[in-house]
Design a protein around this motif. Structure first.
Motif, PDB file in Angstrom:
ATOM      1  N   CYS A 104       0.856  -1.192   0.000  1.00 28.20           N
ATOM      2  CA  CYS A 104       0.000   0.000   0.000  1.00 28.20           C
ATOM      3  C   CYS A 104       0.890   1.238   0.000  1.00 28.20           C
ATOM      4  O   CYS A 104       1.819   1.338   0.793  1.00 28.20           O
ATOM      5  N   GLU A 115       0.129   4.114   0.950  1.00 28.85           N
ATOM      6  CA  GLU A 115      -0.137   4.953   2.118  1.00 28.85           C
ATOM      7  C   GLU A 115       0.508   4.397   3.380  1.00 28.85           C
ATOM      8  O   GLU A 115       1.264   5.076   4.046  1.00 28.85           O
ATOM      9  N   CYS A 116       0.170   3.137   3.722  1.00 25.12           N
ATOM     10  CA  CYS A 116       0.624   2.594   5.007  1.00 25.12           C
ATOM     11  C   CYS A 116       1.745   1.577   4.863  1.00 25.12           C
ATOM     12  O   CYS A 116       2.347   1.174   5.851  1.00 25.12           O
ATOM     13  N   CYS A 140       1.612  -1.558   4.069  1.00 26.16           N
ATOM     14  CA  CYS A 140       1.311  -2.961   4.381  1.00 26.16           C
ATOM     15  C   CYS A 140       1.347  -3.794   3.101  1.00 26.16           C
ATOM     16  O   CYS A 140       1.160  -3.274   2.002  1.00 26.16           O
ATOM     17  N   CYS A 192      -5.802  -3.117   3.723  1.00 22.86           N
ATOM     18  CA  CYS A 192      -5.903  -2.030   4.695  1.00 22.86           C
ATOM     19  C   CYS A 192      -7.106  -1.163   4.312  1.00 22.86           C
ATOM     20  O   CYS A 192      -7.765  -1.402   3.304  1.00 22.86           O
ATOM     21  N   CYS A 222      -6.861   2.146   3.766  1.00 25.25           N
ATOM     22  CA  CYS A 222      -6.424   3.409   3.160  1.00 25.25           C
ATOM     23  C   CYS A 222      -7.167   3.644   1.844  1.00 25.25           C
ATOM     24  O   CYS A 222      -7.410   2.705   1.093  1.00 25.25           O
TER      25      CYS A 222
HETATM   26 ZN   LIG Z   1      -2.746   1.085   3.484  1.00 26.74          ZN
END
Ligand SMILES: [Zn+2]
Ligand SMILES: [Zn+2]
Length: 168
Positions: A132, A134-135, A137, A144, A146
């Motif tokens: 991801c 954004e995060c 993962c 997630c 996001c």
């Molecule tokens: Zn994420």
């Protein structure tokens, strides 16, 4: 792995050996590790030229280019090479490599062939979903929450203008 080419003068020879090439992992960031390479080579001799046909097999631990997890894949390739020994009567030819001595170190040829056969953007699986943005993962392991389709508000204005342009 050394090859005594002259042994192939009377009749074709078959040699097997193992070559270790740790430099491949050092020079290729997508390669975490490479197992010793099993080399099987056939050599024959015609018109003062040695012809090598080599089959290579090993196992490579790659780093997935999307999710960065490591995974192992078999790697098999082959190469052929024609060699003449300096000072012999073999006709010069662009396709024939000249070597100083009939004792040949095979490692550089094996390394070159493997470098050409390596995956440059390896994927742990064809549909790897990657990380991801954004995060961070691993999306293969969990989803997630996001919203990665979020658009910067300044870009949204621009997109708006562009789509208006299109319609006119
Ligand atoms: Zn994420
Ligand atoms: Zn992956």
């Amino acid at each position: 792995m050394q090859l005594e080419l002259e042994q192939a003068k009377r009749r074709p020879m078959h040699v097997e050996g193992v070559v270790e090439l740790p430099r491949i992992a050092q020079e290729n960031p997508q390669v975490a590790r490479i197992q010793p390479v099993v080399v099987r080579v056939d050599v024959d001799f015609t018109k003062s030229v040695y012809r090598l046909r080599a089959a290579l097999a090993t196992e490579v631990e790659y780093v997935c280019s999307r999710c960065l997890e490591s995974f192992t894949a078999p790697l098999q390739t082959e190469f052929t090479e024609r060699l003449r020994v300096l000072g012999t009567e073999a006709a010069a030819d662009e396709d024939i490599l000249t070597v100083d001595s009939p004792t040949v170190l095979l490692d550089p040829y094996v390394e070159q062939a493997l470098n050409l056969a390596l995956e440059y953007r390896p994927l742990c699986r064809g549909d790897c979903r990657g990380l991801c943005v954004e995060c961070g993962c691993n999306l293969n392991e969990r989803q997630c929450s996001c919203d990665t389709r979020r658009v910067d508000p300044r870009l949204a204005v621009l997109q708006d203008l562009l789509s208006k342009d299109d319609s006119e």
